[in-house]
Design a protein around this motif. Structure first.
Motif, PDB file in Angstrom:
ATOM      1  N   THR A 192     -74.964 -11.377   4.268  1.00 15.38           N
ATOM      2  CA  THR A 192     -74.757 -10.491   3.132  1.00 15.38           C
ATOM      3  C   THR A 192     -73.325 -10.580   2.634  1.00 15.38           C
ATOM      4  OG1 THR A 192     -75.163  -8.286   2.227  1.00 15.38           O
ATOM      5  CG2 THR A 192     -74.101  -8.356   4.374  1.00 15.38           C
ATOM      6  N   VAL A 193     -73.178 -10.553   1.331  1.00 12.18           N
ATOM      7  CA  VAL A 193     -71.850 -10.512   0.698  1.00 12.18           C
ATOM      8  C   VAL A 193     -71.398  -9.065   0.526  1.00 12.18           C
ATOM      9  CG1 VAL A 193     -70.588 -10.975  -1.443  1.00 12.18           C
ATOM     10  CG2 VAL A 193     -72.094 -12.733  -0.471  1.00 12.18           C
ATOM     11  N   ALA A 244     -67.262  -5.856  -1.385  1.00 11.41           N
ATOM     12  CA  ALA A 244     -67.239  -7.256  -0.954  1.00 11.41           C
ATOM     13  C   ALA A 244     -65.789  -7.623  -0.660  1.00 11.41           C
ATOM     14  CB  ALA A 244     -67.818  -8.166  -2.033  1.00 11.41           C
ATOM     15  N   CYS A 302     -68.528 -13.365   3.313  1.00 10.62           N
ATOM     16  CA  CYS A 302     -69.832 -12.785   3.662  1.00 10.62           C
ATOM     17  C   CYS A 302     -69.902 -12.550   5.157  1.00 10.62           C
ATOM     18  CB  CYS A 302     -70.972 -13.714   3.218  1.00 10.62           C
ATOM     19  SG  CYS A 302     -71.065 -15.260   4.144  1.00 10.62           S
ATOM     20  N   TYR A 355     -68.064 -17.398   1.875  1.00  5.76           N
ATOM     21  CA  TYR A 355     -69.464 -17.498   1.442  1.00  5.76           C
ATOM     22  C   TYR A 355     -69.946 -18.943   1.400  1.00  5.76           C
ATOM     23  CZ  TYR A 355     -73.477 -17.478  -1.710  1.00  5.76           C
ATOM     24  OH  TYR A 355     -74.706 -17.694  -2.274  1.00  5.76           O
ATOM     25  N   GLU A 397     -77.684 -12.035  -0.348  1.00  6.43           N
ATOM     26  CA  GLU A 397     -78.157 -11.236   0.785  1.00  6.43           C
ATOM     27  C   GLU A 397     -79.450 -11.870   1.249  1.00  6.43           C
ATOM     28  OE1 GLU A 397     -78.632  -7.057  -0.073  1.00  6.43           O
ATOM     29  OE2 GLU A 397     -80.056  -6.808   1.554  1.00  6.43           O
TER      30      GLU A 397
END
Lengths: 657, 657
Positions: B651-652, B559, B568, B639, B390
């Motif tokens: 952010t994940v 997630a 993400c 990601y 994040e």
């Protein structure tokens, strides 16, 4: 110096005119008198075996030639002595105490002996680096220590009428005035840690000597001018630094990146900024400087609308004990130093003395009832320096060194002991913060019981305040004018947290409307007579409080507040893993008075829910959602009372469903 | 040394036997060959003007007497050279490259000249502190640098058959063996940063010289014995330290607080621990030491079930680049060093070679496809050292100095440049990680296309693997045994993320059940014939992933993962203030192939919601709840591909409703 009309500066209310008698506060004030001040005197004399040594008294004895030895402690160790002495002065101003006064007189004798021929006074430089005076303003706190000693000298003079320390600090201030300034041959510098500015204004107010007002204004005006004075001194020192890192080059840290009137965001070391703003407000008020006051208001707005925790904590960043940026208010990595909230209270008080607007007092109350009282344990011997809003003791200190700066329980004393004596001097002078008188109006900012003798509208009035605040919002004020002097306005703050208030004057309803409520204060202007009674009823339901959506840390979370008190969940009442608790939006919140708990508090009970963690059998990550929740009754306690029952988790913000 | 039956150690697969031809991975491997290795050669030679200088090659030239000057860089600067050379060796082992080999040979000549008469080799101590060899094991990385050079020597010998560097490092290892041990007159010490252990086992495997196995085992066994060797050396040095702080006294930091067999929680510096565990597994396998293997398994379990990010990042704490405690996985203050995930892959590989169990490969895959690939930019010239889950760029570095350790975009090079060459050597040797052969079974751990020549069941087999992995889960394997050697089992991993898999053997369904799927691998045991085709279909829907309820940072959050890839949200696709986004649990998640985006990725689209921040008019705190949400379409990217489009939030974990 001409004062502008809009900055008539309300005078400080002397403490011997305000006698506090209040269930909530008398405990703390007596604690300061009976425990904190004696305990800190022991600590300053290195007689508390379990705490870190201080060396502060011994440093003065060595500088005075009474003992042999080396300087011990931080470069600003002297300030602990000054703050303690200032607290003692406030206690003496409130109530005579010959034994305590004897101790203080003895200490003042030593301080006077430690003063150098030319007026200079600082034990670090006198003992350890006698040739290096004023060579490292950025890092070495000489003017900071000077400021605190000046505050002590003024306070002690006001309390006792004794001039010895006032004369010492006046001579020191004269010396400082001979050293600093823009004239040729003088150092065009300013302090590395702001404090001297507000102190010089106090010295001006106590002595009437305008030299000190001019010098205070000089320090405010000179700060942040280019080229950087700190950089010049750093070069003159050949790059030598006192601390690791090089704060002399970090101008934002000390708010010297631009002149103060150009600053519009709170940045850098929080205590530095708040002491600076307090001094700026003082100078603005005493000189009628509107541009300076405008800068105060701009920075006030930035702090309280963008960078303040719900607890009145400020300075969210451990790096540099500093402000970071708008809406950055993490609850776990937090700093929120106790001293910073005290600085916020000083600043708020000055703003109120300039312009009585309830939002200033709302912030003062928020910081006082949450962070500042919470900074000290119920026993008066343990203190928080950092005031987190979410604690997992596993993450604090210890072998894993994760959040070294956060302590899950209050500590006895600190190597850097700024906070404990700061709490002491604030609580000992609490009587200063309750009322101000602006021309024909007597303002009540805080609801703290007791009796006050005040001058308003050319006459005297006795005001008796009684309440069970902060536990309920019914406040009774009895007005007793001295003879003919009964024509004035009484203005009572309607706190920002209060959504429904009502008022009775001698038993009859008094309207609260746009005509009677001005700047958040209900005004009652009349010919007062002895025995007049005002009853204010501030409804005090438990409130769910939400953060501005830009506060990342609180997304999806709720906090509880009742009156001025912010609440928290503790492990002691609610079990571990507080993050698994979810408070449904519709859950009922019940205030319960618990006389036996934590000195008597109102707790808040609710039927919350908690994740059924025991039903999770999926390892660390899983596509299967967490099993649902189970009912989990919770109990919130006032934030200020946390960490009085051993080590455990705590959180202010709770997930909401 | 007797090997126990259950630790038969699967041999390393030589890289010239595995030719990778894979849409996803060929890009990265070619990048390593064409860009990363040449770029890093320039960096090591201080020819990248915009990056921090390295000095690493020059240090060797100075130590070799070829140049005059001072040592430059970290005390472990030599290791960058070794890791680069190791990466070069893997490239050469995979595919001849005479020009590159010439450069490497030239470098090896310099290294050989820098070696001292007695075999010692370290430019820092040779140039800067010639009298202080082996006096500060805790801090000065001599054995760490030695280990990396040994790995390079082994790899270069395997790749080219050239013995020069192998002989250099063997002489160095002999010297180390003459210095360290429990015999009288020897130093009963061990390295401050584990690495030598795994390197010595490689040297033993390459040379067959049991002296190196014994020495490696000695370092494993000696670690953590009492009294502390580091403390003894610290006293002998008169308290002198190389770094600020005093890691010599922080035994948990270097996992030397207790002997390794007594450790059961991952603690301390993450890379140190993972290199140590890799060496422990090597020693356990080579010596049949069950208690050592049990310690490996115990620490493996602790890491992957309590202390690993969903991205395969490990070591959540910037203080000490370290593991903290169970379930402590903050997304924003995170460390998750690229090198630590590489260490986790090394460790997983060793565990797989000892015991082929799919969870080892699952973790290897998770770390590889997320943190490790994400550690490098698409251009091969920028790297992450820290891999946050994040990011708010406002909180990273800059004037406010808040999270100095987190960079919102990849950097060109680092003063401490451990990660870039580590990524290079891992990707250059990726062919080692795909298959292992255990007696009569050929295991496929990773789905990476290409051709492999392997020996199994006493004969040879060619295996062709083709897929569009990780974008879809259809994998085709063509088996071509060499003549009569067709009787063996082929075992294919069913990844932990896959909830529905099916398999066809020559077009016919092959059952997946408790009989055929063992330890997470579907086994097909038969007489293989040329042209046999196995088609594995791993269903790859987008999955919502939840954390164990004890992971405080992820409470109420979800997630997304698809196949091995964690997803993400980035500001580039979704606007700022990602914390205001809420993903309803029932929202549809659609995978979309986007050929033009970030080299071709599958994104995930959904109809999420976002707080109507614009309707909040209540200041910082308010009893009025945040206004509701509005529809907000979101796009998730893998990601690993984040931060390739400038600076922005990421952010994940996303709030779920």
């Amino acid at each position: 110096m001409v004062k502008s009309a809009n900055t008539a500066y309300a005078a400080r209310v002397p403490l011997h005119q305000v006698h506090i008698q209040d269930e909530f506060w008398s405990y703390y004030i007596n604690l300061v008198r009976d425990v904190v001040v004696p305990y800190q005197w022991d600590a300053l004399n290195d007689r508390v075996n379990s705490a870190e040594p201080s060396g502060a008294v011994r440093n003065f004895k060595i500088a005075a030639g009474l003992e042999q030895g080396d300087f011990y402690g931080m470069v600003f160790q002297d300030s602990d002595i000054a703050k303690w002495l200032e607290a003692v002065a406030y206690l003496l101003e409130s109530k005579p105490d010959p034994a305590l006064e004897d101790i203080a007189d003895g200490l003042i004798d030593i301080i006077a002996m430690a003063q150098q021929e030319d007026g200079y006074l600082n034990t670090y430089f006198t003992i350890k680096e006698p040739g290096q005076r004023w060579t490292n303003l950025a890092e070495c706190h000489e003017l900071y220590c000077a400021g605190h000693m000046i505050e002590a000298g003024v306070a002690y003079y006001r309390a006792t009428g004794k001039r010895k320390l006032l004369d010492v600090v006046s001579r020191f201030a004269d010396h400082i005035d001979s050293v600093f300034g823009t004239d040729p041959g003088k150092l065009a510098g300013y302090d590395g840690h702001q404090e001297i500015e507000l102190a010089l204004i106090k010295l001006y107010q106590a002595t009437g000597n305008e030299r000190y007002l001019r010098l205070g204004r000089y320090f405010v005006d000179q700060r942040g001018q280019k080229p950087s004075f700190y950089a010049i001194q750093l070069e003159e020192r050949g790059g030598k630094t006192h601390w690791p890192g090089n704060v002399a080059l970090d101008l934002e840290y000390s708010q010297s990146h631009v002149p103060v009137r150009e600053q519009d965001k709170a940045i850098g070391h929080a205590v530095r900024l708040l002491y600076m703003l307090t001094g700026m407000a003082d100078v603005a008020a005493e000189t009628g400087d509107d541009s300076l006051f405008a800068a105060c208001r701009r920075l006030w707005d930035n702090i309280v609308t963008r960078q303040m925790y719900i607890t009145g904590g400020v300075g969210s960043m451990p790096q540099g004990e500093a402000f970071s940026f708008d809406y950055d208010l993490p609850n776990d990595t937090v700093y929120a130093e106790t001293c910073a909230s005290i600085g916020l209270i000083f600043f708020a008080q000055r703003m109120l003395r300039i312009s009585p607007e309830a939002p200033f007092a709302d912030v003062m109350e928020r910081a006082l009832y949450n962070t500042v009282v919470g900074g000290m344990s119920r026993d008066g011997k343990h203190f928080f320096y950092v005031n987190p809003l979410e604690v997992d003791p596993k993450a604090c200190g210890g072998a894993n060194r994760k959040y070294d700066h956060i302590k899950p329980v209050r500590q006895e004393w600190f190597g850097c002991a700024c906070c404990p004596p700061n709490v002491a001097r604030l609580l000992a002078s609490l009587g200063e913060y309750i009322y101000t008188v602006h021309e024909g109006t007597l303002y009540t900012h805080l609801y703290i019981g007791g009796e006050a003798q005040l001058e308003v509208g050319g006459g005297k009035v006795k005001l008796k305040q009684a309440s069970n605040y902060p536990w309920d919002g019914k406040i009774r004020l009895e007005v007793e004018p001295d003879g003919a002097a009964g024509s004035f306005a009484l203005a009572l703050r309607i706190p920002g947290w209060c959504k429904r208030a009502s008022l009775k004057l001698n038993g009859s309803a008094y309207p609260l409307n746009d005509q009677t409520v001005v700047n958040g204060y209900v005004r009652i202007e009349r010919e007062w007579a002895a025995g007049d009674v005002v009853e204010l009823d501030l409804e005090m339901p438990v409130q769910r409080i939400y953060s501005h959506p830009l506060v990342r840390a609180n997304a999806g979370k709720v906090a509880l507040q009742r009156g001025p008190l912010v609440y928290c969940l503790e492990e002691a009442d609610n079990g571990a893993n507080l993050h698994e608790i979810v408070l449904p939006r519709e859950a009922e919140l019940t205030a319960v008075r618990e006389e036996q708990l934590l000195g008597g508090v109102v707790t808040v009970r609710s039927e919350a829910e908690k994740l059924r963690e025991e039903d999770w059998t999926n390892g660390l990550y899983s596509p299967e959602a967490v099993p649902g929740t189970k009912p989990h009754p919770v109990k919130f306690i006032p934030y200020y009372a946390w960490a009085n029952r051993g080590e455990g988790e705590m959180t202010v913000w709770v997930r909401e469903r």
